[in-house]
Enzyme design. Structure first.
Site: not given
Ligand SMILES: *Cc1c(COP(=O)(O)O)cnc(C)c1O
Length: 401
Positions: A190, A64, A117, A215
């Site tokens: 973004d 992590r 979004y 994407k």
């Protein structure tokens, strides 16, 4: 480390795994997928600190905190986004919530594009505003004056998207960055809808850029992930804390590997996405069954001049309004062979989606009306297939209307 030997049960668990690495000087050409969740270290180190572990110095303790495959991806993301620092997250949403969390505290104010979004809009209102006491003002950021007018002394962050989903509206990133600077606020962008090959917000003055790597960056519709890049040292330190300790929302090694693999062809894919999207946009614009086409590369786009200034290409997403109602949109979509009906975008395969009933269905009718999302609006993510197959498929669909 050599294998320690032992009985059958011990050998079944550990034998053969340790020390499997090329000799000094021999390197993998493709990045290995380091799935190990923890690392056997050589000795007890009294100076070790979880938050300052440096993967570039070979410091690995627990995956992590730092992981070689993720570290490789983070270096590549930094380079492609024009940032000193980059971070890979479990989703675009995770990148966004981390970026905003690193920038604001209770009592602060955020100015954001009203055409964001949908998930980000809900995050801002239900998580930051309702739970954490961060005020949010949504503005039509196509007009920089509206952004400037919404600024308050306690505004800590401006959050933008350009182009937006699904109407491909733009904001002037350089001008909004100047507003942020003037007020001592950070600007986050973004950049998912076009990606770093065609637009690099950090070079236009933004302080932080995020992408849903789901994407274009991964580009093959087989991984969910997010990226954040910045040149702001203090901000990067806060993000390091949040990613490793405060939130633990880092990207898993296999997805980091997939995204590294996808990125190798990002420029090739983006050129093809853009040329196919232009062809589709021009074809639809010329058809009598189509009443409007939204694509920043078209001269008819009201912000085409701005697009040409801040983008070096216009990407592969466009939206179109049919001169019919909902039933016409449904008939059109049903006729298509090369455009499956699916949300998401930016993969090599073309997709079509119906915002009113899919991505934007959580909005009320009046919210959709306000944004301009009609029942006959369709969003198309144009893939890298042969242009003529895509155009003839769309022609078949339109002929059915
Ligand atoms: C998809 C998307 C997101 C969310 O990313 P996930 O990887 O699905 O969490 C955020 N912003 C934009 C513009 C997107 O298209």
């Amino acid at each position: 480390m050599n294998d320690a030997g032992g009985k059958f049960e011990t050998l079944a668990v550990t034998h053969g795994e340790r020390g499997q690495r090329p000799a000094e000087g021999v390197e993998d050409v493709a990045v290995p997928v380091h799935l190990s969740s923890t690392y056997a270290v050589p000795d007890i180190d009294p100076d070790a600190s979880l938050e300052t572990l440096d993967p570039d110095a070979g410091e690995f303790l627990y995956s992590r905190l730092s992981n070689p495959t993720r570290n490789a991806l983070e270096h590549r993301l930094a380079a492609l986004c024009g940032g000193e620092h980059a971070f890979a997250f479990a989703s675009g949403t995770a990148a966004i919530v981390t970026a905003i969390s690193a920038a604001v505290e209770p009592g602060d104010h955020v100015v954001a594009f009203d055409d964001l979004y949908g998930g980000t809009k809900s995050m801002l209102s239900r998580f930051f505003e309702d739970r954490l006491g961060v005020a949010v003002t949504l503005v039509d950021a196509r007009d920089t004056e509206e952004v400037a007018a919404a600024m308050r002394p306690e505004t800590a962050l401006i959050w933008m998207e350009s182009p937006t989903n699904p109407l491909l509206r733009l904001c002037d990133i350089e001008a909004v960055a100047a507003v942020a600077d003037e007020h001592g606020a950070l600007l986050g962008v973004d950049n998912t809808f076009v990606g770093p090959y065609f637009q690099r917000p950090l070079e236009l003055g933004a302080d932080v850029v995020v992408h849903s790597t789901t994407k274009y960056l991964n580009g093959h519709s087989d991984s969910i992930g997010g990226a954040l890049a910045t040149n702001d040292e203090a901000f990067a330190e806060e993000v390091t804390f949040l990613q490793r300790v405060g939130m633990g929302n880092m990207l898993a090694p296999f997805d980091a590997y997939l995204t590294l693999r996808g990125l190798k062809t990002l420029p090739l894919r983006m050129e093809k996405h853009a040329s196919n999207a232009r062809a589709v946009a021009e074809f639809l614009s010329d058809h009598s069954a189509v009443s409007a086409v939204h694509y920043p590369g078209l001269d008819s786009h009201p912000q085409h001049g701005l697009a040409a200034r801040q983008m070096s290409g216009y990407g592969g997403v466009l939206s179109a309004e049919l001169a019919t109602g909902l039933d016409g949109a449904a008939r059109f979509v049903a006729e298509l062979d090369h455009f499956p009906l699916a949300v998401s975008l930016g993969g090599v395969e073309s997709l079509i989606e119906h915002p009113a009933t899919m991505t934007h269905s959580p909005l009320s009718q009046s919210e959709r009306d306000f944004l301009g999302i009609t029942d006959s609006l369709l969003r198309i993510s144009v893939g890298v297939e042969h242009e003529s197959d895509l155009l003839s498929d769309l022609a078949t669909g339109l002929d059915a209307l």
